[in-house]
Scaffold this motif. Structure first.
Motif, PDB file in Angstrom:
ATOM      1  N   ALA A 151      31.562  10.037   5.127  1.00 54.24           N
ATOM      2  CA  ALA A 151      31.452   9.647   6.374  1.00 54.24           C
ATOM      3  C   ALA A 151      30.350  10.053   6.980  1.00 54.24           C
ATOM      4  CB  ALA A 151      32.828   9.971   7.371  1.00 54.24           C
ATOM      5  N   GLN A 152      29.957  11.312   6.613  1.00 51.94           N
ATOM      6  CA  GLN A 152      28.713  12.022   7.320  1.00 51.94           C
ATOM      7  C   GLN A 152      27.565  11.091   6.442  1.00 51.94           C
ATOM      8  OE1 GLN A 152      29.017  16.270   6.231  1.00 51.94           O
ATOM      9  NE2 GLN A 152      30.602  16.272   7.903  1.00 51.94           N
ATOM     10  N   VAL A 153      27.456  11.239   5.264  1.00 56.44           N
ATOM     11  CA  VAL A 153      26.341  10.365   4.549  1.00 56.44           C
ATOM     12  C   VAL A 153      26.322   8.815   5.129  1.00 56.44           C
ATOM     13  CG1 VAL A 153      25.432   9.716   2.411  1.00 56.44           C
ATOM     14  CG2 VAL A 153      26.551  12.038   2.465  1.00 56.44           C
ATOM     15  N   ALA A 154      27.396   8.450   5.287  1.00 56.30           N
ATOM     16  CA  ALA A 154      27.116   7.068   5.879  1.00 56.30           C
ATOM     17  C   ALA A 154      26.838   6.889   7.256  1.00 56.30           C
ATOM     18  CB  ALA A 154      28.649   6.220   5.386  1.00 56.30           C
ATOM     19  N   SER A 155      26.924   7.844   7.677  1.00 54.21           N
ATOM     20  CA  SER A 155      26.362   7.709   9.245  1.00 54.21           C
ATOM     21  C   SER A 155      25.083   8.210   9.551  1.00 54.21           C
ATOM     22  CB  SER A 155      27.570   8.840  10.179  1.00 54.21           C
ATOM     23  OG  SER A 155      28.810   8.226  10.027  1.00 54.21           O
ATOM     24  N   GLN A 156      24.400   8.989   8.486  1.00 54.90           N
ATOM     25  CA  GLN A 156      22.989   9.492   8.486  1.00 54.90           C
ATOM     26  C   GLN A 156      22.201   8.066   8.573  1.00 54.90           C
ATOM     27  OE1 GLN A 156      22.848  12.232   5.421  1.00 54.90           O
ATOM     28  NE2 GLN A 156      24.242  13.684   6.327  1.00 54.90           N
ATOM     29  N   ASN A 157      20.909   8.559   8.941  1.00 50.83           N
ATOM     30  CA  ASN A 157      19.780   7.382   8.700  1.00 50.83           C
ATOM     31  C   ASN A 157      20.163   6.160   9.302  1.00 50.83           C
ATOM     32  OD1 ASN A 157      18.194   9.621   7.345  1.00 50.83           O
ATOM     33  ND2 ASN A 157      19.347   9.009   5.427  1.00 50.83           N
ATOM     34  N   GLN A 158      20.528   6.002  10.538  1.00 46.57           N
ATOM     35  CA  GLN A 158      21.145   4.826  11.268  1.00 46.57           C
ATOM     36  C   GLN A 158      20.524   3.563  10.651  1.00 46.57           C
ATOM     37  OE1 GLN A 158      23.808   4.466  13.329  1.00 46.57           O
ATOM     38  NE2 GLN A 158      24.492   6.342  12.772  1.00 46.57           N
ATOM     39  N   TYR A 159      21.277   2.531  10.431  1.00 43.40           N
ATOM     40  CA  TYR A 159      20.858   1.244  10.000  1.00 43.40           C
ATOM     41  C   TYR A 159      21.494   0.168  10.864  1.00 43.40           C
ATOM     42  CZ  TYR A 159      25.291   2.226   7.734  1.00 43.40           C
ATOM     43  OH  TYR A 159      26.661   2.744   7.285  1.00 43.40           O
ATOM     44  N   TRP A 160      21.282  -0.972  10.652  1.00 39.95           N
ATOM     45  CA  TRP A 160      21.847  -1.788  11.705  1.00 39.95           C
ATOM     46  C   TRP A 160      23.326  -2.251  10.932  1.00 39.95           C
ATOM     47  CZ3 TRP A 160      23.937  -6.665  11.605  1.00 39.95           C
ATOM     48  CH2 TRP A 160      24.126  -7.388  12.910  1.00 39.95           C
ATOM     49  N   ASN A 161      23.997  -2.406  12.037  1.00 38.95           N
ATOM     50  CA  ASN A 161      25.307  -2.974  12.137  1.00 38.95           C
ATOM     51  C   ASN A 161      25.953  -3.520  13.252  1.00 38.95           C
ATOM     52  OD1 ASN A 161      27.740  -2.930  10.048  1.00 38.95           O
ATOM     53  ND2 ASN A 161      28.813  -2.031  11.954  1.00 38.95           N
ATOM     54  N   PRO A 162      26.552  -4.476  13.429  1.00 38.38           N
ATOM     55  CA  PRO A 162      27.051  -5.218  14.526  1.00 38.38           C
ATOM     56  C   PRO A 162      27.885  -4.321  15.515  1.00 38.38           C
ATOM     57  CG  PRO A 162      28.262  -6.196  12.871  1.00 38.38           C
ATOM     58  CD  PRO A 162      27.120  -5.327  12.180  1.00 38.38           C
ATOM     59  N   ARG A 163      28.341  -3.455  15.219  1.00 35.50           N
ATOM     60  CA  ARG A 163      29.291  -2.405  15.804  1.00 35.50           C
ATOM     61  C   ARG A 163      28.586  -0.978  15.480  1.00 35.50           C
ATOM     62  NH1 ARG A 163      35.944  -1.370  15.735  1.00 35.50           N
ATOM     63  NH2 ARG A 163      35.716   0.556  17.131  1.00 35.50           N
ATOM     64  N   THR A 164      28.539  -0.183  16.758  1.00 40.11           N
ATOM     65  CA  THR A 164      28.009   0.894  16.632  1.00 40.11           C
ATOM     66  C   THR A 164      28.645   1.800  15.218  1.00 40.11           C
ATOM     67  OG1 THR A 164      27.447   1.050  19.069  1.00 40.11           O
ATOM     68  CG2 THR A 164      27.417   3.164  18.132  1.00 40.11           C
ATOM     69  N   ILE A 165      27.864   2.454  14.660  1.00 36.73           N
ATOM     70  CA  ILE A 165      28.397   3.611  13.710  1.00 36.73           C
ATOM     71  C   ILE A 165      28.360   5.003  14.082  1.00 36.73           C
ATOM     72  CG2 ILE A 165      27.623   4.480  11.488  1.00 36.73           C
ATOM     73  CD1 ILE A 165      26.290   1.737  10.741  1.00 36.73           C
ATOM     74  N   GLU A 166      29.521   5.622  14.075  1.00 41.32           N
ATOM     75  CA  GLU A 166      29.968   6.762  14.429  1.00 41.32           C
ATOM     76  C   GLU A 166      30.752   7.469  13.547  1.00 41.32           C
ATOM     77  OE1 GLU A 166      31.822   6.336  18.352  1.00 41.32           O
ATOM     78  OE2 GLU A 166      30.008   5.783  19.489  1.00 41.32           O
ATOM     79  N   ILE A 167      30.432   8.819  13.256  1.00 41.46           N
ATOM     80  CA  ILE A 167      31.174   9.269  12.339  1.00 41.46           C
ATOM     81  C   ILE A 167      32.543   9.404  12.275  1.00 41.46           C
ATOM     82  CG2 ILE A 167      30.735  11.788  13.393  1.00 41.46           C
ATOM     83  CD1 ILE A 167      30.278  12.662  10.439  1.00 41.46           C
ATOM     84  N   GLU A 168      33.119   9.703  13.209  1.00 43.48           N
ATOM     85  CA  GLU A 168      34.510   9.707  13.532  1.00 43.48           C
ATOM     86  C   GLU A 168      35.122   8.247  13.191  1.00 43.48           C
ATOM     87  OE1 GLU A 168      36.707  12.078  13.571  1.00 43.48           O
ATOM     88  OE2 GLU A 168      34.901  13.399  13.643  1.00 43.48           O
ATOM     89  N   SER A 169      34.699   7.131  13.738  1.00 48.58           N
ATOM     90  CA  SER A 169      35.149   5.826  13.603  1.00 48.58           C
ATOM     91  C   SER A 169      34.953   5.592  11.905  1.00 48.58           C
ATOM     92  CB  SER A 169      34.174   4.917  14.151  1.00 48.58           C
ATOM     93  OG  SER A 169      34.157   4.983  15.484  1.00 48.58           O
ATOM     94  N   ILE A 170      34.061   5.943  11.214  1.00 44.04           N
ATOM     95  CA  ILE A 170      33.722   5.731   9.986  1.00 44.04           C
ATOM     96  C   ILE A 170      34.847   6.766   9.218  1.00 44.04           C
ATOM     97  CG2 ILE A 170      32.351   5.731   7.791  1.00 44.04           C
ATOM     98  CD1 ILE A 170      31.638   3.959   9.910  1.00 44.04           C
ATOM     99  N   ARG A 171      35.132   7.776   9.775  1.00 47.16           N
ATOM    100  CA  ARG A 171      36.051   8.668   8.884  1.00 47.16           C
ATOM    101  C   ARG A 171      37.521   7.950   9.236  1.00 47.16           C
ATOM    102  NH1 ARG A 171      39.522  10.836   6.871  1.00 47.16           N
ATOM    103  NH2 ARG A 171      39.849  13.150   6.559  1.00 47.16           N
TER     104      ARG A 171
END
Length: 358
Positions: free
Chosen positions: A321-341
């Motif tokens: 989750a931490q790696v996927a949330s780094q270096n922000q990239y475009w996604n239609p919904r905001t990427i937040e570490i807790e949401s990805i976790r």
């Protein structure tokens, strides 16, 4: 008013039954005389048949393509290319072999002919994903795009049903994300819709009767359409997560796509109503994320990360989750570490529910 930019990719595609017979003339058309045939170890016998078919046009075989295209393997193959004075590549197999060919072409700018035997779709893209020291990185360049792709449905007839299902879900992921890509356009949206619809209908028929040639042809056609989507517009969270999981934990590529896809779609659904409406039509459902989950199960694909984890453990989800949330990239919904976790936790257990970020 609708505004968009559309760029067509200049690949030559030969599609049909028995089209492998066109290979020598395609090699000759490109002016090649010392091609290196590439494959993964499992396709070595098929690759040797390609060498025989090419005769004097073949300068040998490199049957060591590896999942996730590690840079160390590319460097090893590159030494062969230089030693044998290679002037082009013919790759037969799935995404691993296509990845190696593209990595070599990126470094040498030599022409490629790709002969897919799965439904990966990466043969239609100018994008390369390769791994180095546990990280998967992507590159985009016109040098990466293959000059010729030969789709021969006959070469997919022996693809095991289990591999067909996960490979087909992998292809479908390209089309699904293309529907809500930042740079989507009407042409790609039409192609993506047709790809999802075609694959959703064809893949169960392939599973039920692997020797159904019409079903195999439809699945291969759907994979080609999905590949066009992947090569034409940007991807988002789904592909990022799959790259992270593959790079960090060496998870099987297609299986990872099959597991992750329904969860990311559920996560993004509130932000992409137009795409959801297209998917409702293509999948003949009121809940596209659930339909994709059920389709994966119907095809015999694994539906949880725990089933494909290998050395990965539940505790590793935090790192992912931490790696996927780094270096922000475009996604239609905001990427937040807790949401990805939370998303990854649901994917780990195979618990599909609305991704609310809680």
């Amino acid at each position: 008013m609708l505004s968009f930019v559309y760029n067509g990719l200049p690949a030559r595609v030969i599609f049909g039954s028995g089209t492998i017979a066109d290979l020598p003339s395609e090699v000759d058309r490109l002016g090649l005389s010392r091609v290196l045939v590439l494959s993964a170890p499992a396709q070595e016998a098929d690759a040797r048949g390609i060498c025989d078919r090419l005769g004097k046009l073949s300068a040998g075989l490199y049957p060591h393509a590896t999942m996730h295209t590690p840079v160390s393997r590319t460097d090893d193959a590159l030494a062969v290319v230089r030693d044998r004075n290679i002037d082009g590549f013919v790759a037969i197999g799935g995404g691993s072999t296509t990845g190696l060919s593209k990595a070599l072409a990126y470094r040498t700018d030599l022409p490629q002919i790709i002969i897919p035997t799965t439904y990966a779709g990466s043969e239609m893209t100018p994008i390369l994903g390769e791994t180095h020291e546990g990280q998967k990185h992507t590159k985009s360049s016109t040098r990466i795009l293959p000059e010729v792709v030969i789709y021969d449905v006959d070469l997919t007839m022996t693809l095991p049903a289990s591999v067909s299902g996960t490979s087909g879900m992998n292809a479908m992921a390209h089309a699904v994300e293309a529907m809500y890509a930042k740079d989507r356009n009407p042409v790609i949206s039409l192609i993506a819709t047709d790809a999802v619809k075609t694959l959703a209908l064809a893949l169960p028929r392939v599973i039920d009767n692997p020797l159904d040639k019409d079903a195999r042809a439809d699945a291969l056609y759907g994979a080609w359409l999905s590949g066009i989507c992947l090569g034409s517009v940007g991807m988002a969270l789904h592909h990022k997560l799959c790259h992270v999981l593959g790079g960090l934990f060496d998870l099987p590529h297609a299986d990872t796509h099959a597991v992750i896809l329904p969860h990311v779609l559920a996560y993004n659904a509130p932000a992409v109503p137009d795409a959801i409406e297209r998917l409702k039509d293509a999948l003949r459902t009121t809940d596209p994320a659930a339909a994709l989950f059920d389709l994966a199960d119907r095809l015999g694909a694994k539906t949880s990360l725990a089933e494909i984890a290998g050395s990965m453990s539940l505790d590793d989800l935090e790192q992912a989750a931490q790696v996927a949330s780094q270096n922000q990239y475009w996604n239609p919904r905001t990427i937040e570490i807790e949401s990805i976790r939370s998303l990854l936790q649901n994917a780990w257990t195979g618990n599909l529910r609305t991704q609310n970020g809680s």
